[in-house]
Enzyme design. Sequence first.
Site, short mmCIF file in Angstrom:
data_model
loop_
_atom_site.label_atom_id
_atom_site.label_comp_id
_atom_site.label_asym_id
_atom_site.label_seq_id
_atom_site.Cartn_x
_atom_site.Cartn_y
_atom_site.Cartn_z
N CYS A 109 0.83 -1.20 0.00
CA CYS A 109 0.00 0.00 0.00
C CYS A 109 0.88 1.27 0.00
O CYS A 109 1.88 1.34 -0.72
CB CYS A 109 -0.95 -0.06 1.20
SG CYS A 109 -2.34 1.08 1.17
N THR A 110 0.56 2.23 0.83
CA THR A 110 1.32 3.48 0.85
C THR A 110 2.67 3.34 1.55
O THR A 110 3.41 4.32 1.67
CB THR A 110 0.51 4.61 1.51
OG1 THR A 110 0.18 4.23 2.84
CG2 THR A 110 -0.77 4.89 0.72
#
Length: 202
Positions: A109-110
Amino acid sequence: MNIGLLMFPDAEELDFVGPYEVFTMSNEVFELEGKPEPDRVILISEDGNPVRCRKGMTIAAHESIATAPKLDVLLIPGGQGTRTEVNNETLMAWVAEVDKSTTWTTSVCTGALLLTGSGVAKGKRVTTHWAFVDQLAARGEAADVLKNIRYVRDGKIVTAAGVSAGIDMALWLVGQWHGEQHARNTQRAMEYDPAPPYTAAV
């Protein structure tokens, strides 16, 4: 293998709990086969203290960044906390130092923001959560931020898209160091055979 999963406040729970399940289930599969546990899976926080994650789950760390052993694999989750931690010079320096000796440096993800922000994924092809692709690309640190793909490998850097994609990436990684059949056995042991709910209901 020493597999380190970094935790920090407001990390997205499944980003690291999903891969943790994969790596520890891999060990259980080996145990059922009568083989010794080959991998140590380590939860790491900056100070070694418990971390409150994005959805309210509090997780106890096994080690701090100061006490963690040399890692073969580093996994960095995403979550809202990445926006703060990318400016944490101590943590970013640790990521850059650990990357020098890893076999694989990864994110979910981030978490890709911490890989590019620390410099270890600078000039690499990466992916991240679909809602963060444009923001990560705008920083100009990655060579390309790919859309609509579950995970991307560029050298030893492996990045996964949002949340559940980390499970797919972790299974691929298990296959890289223990073989495809063992990864398939791990997947089966997890009952991981994705069927989105509305598809499964038909």
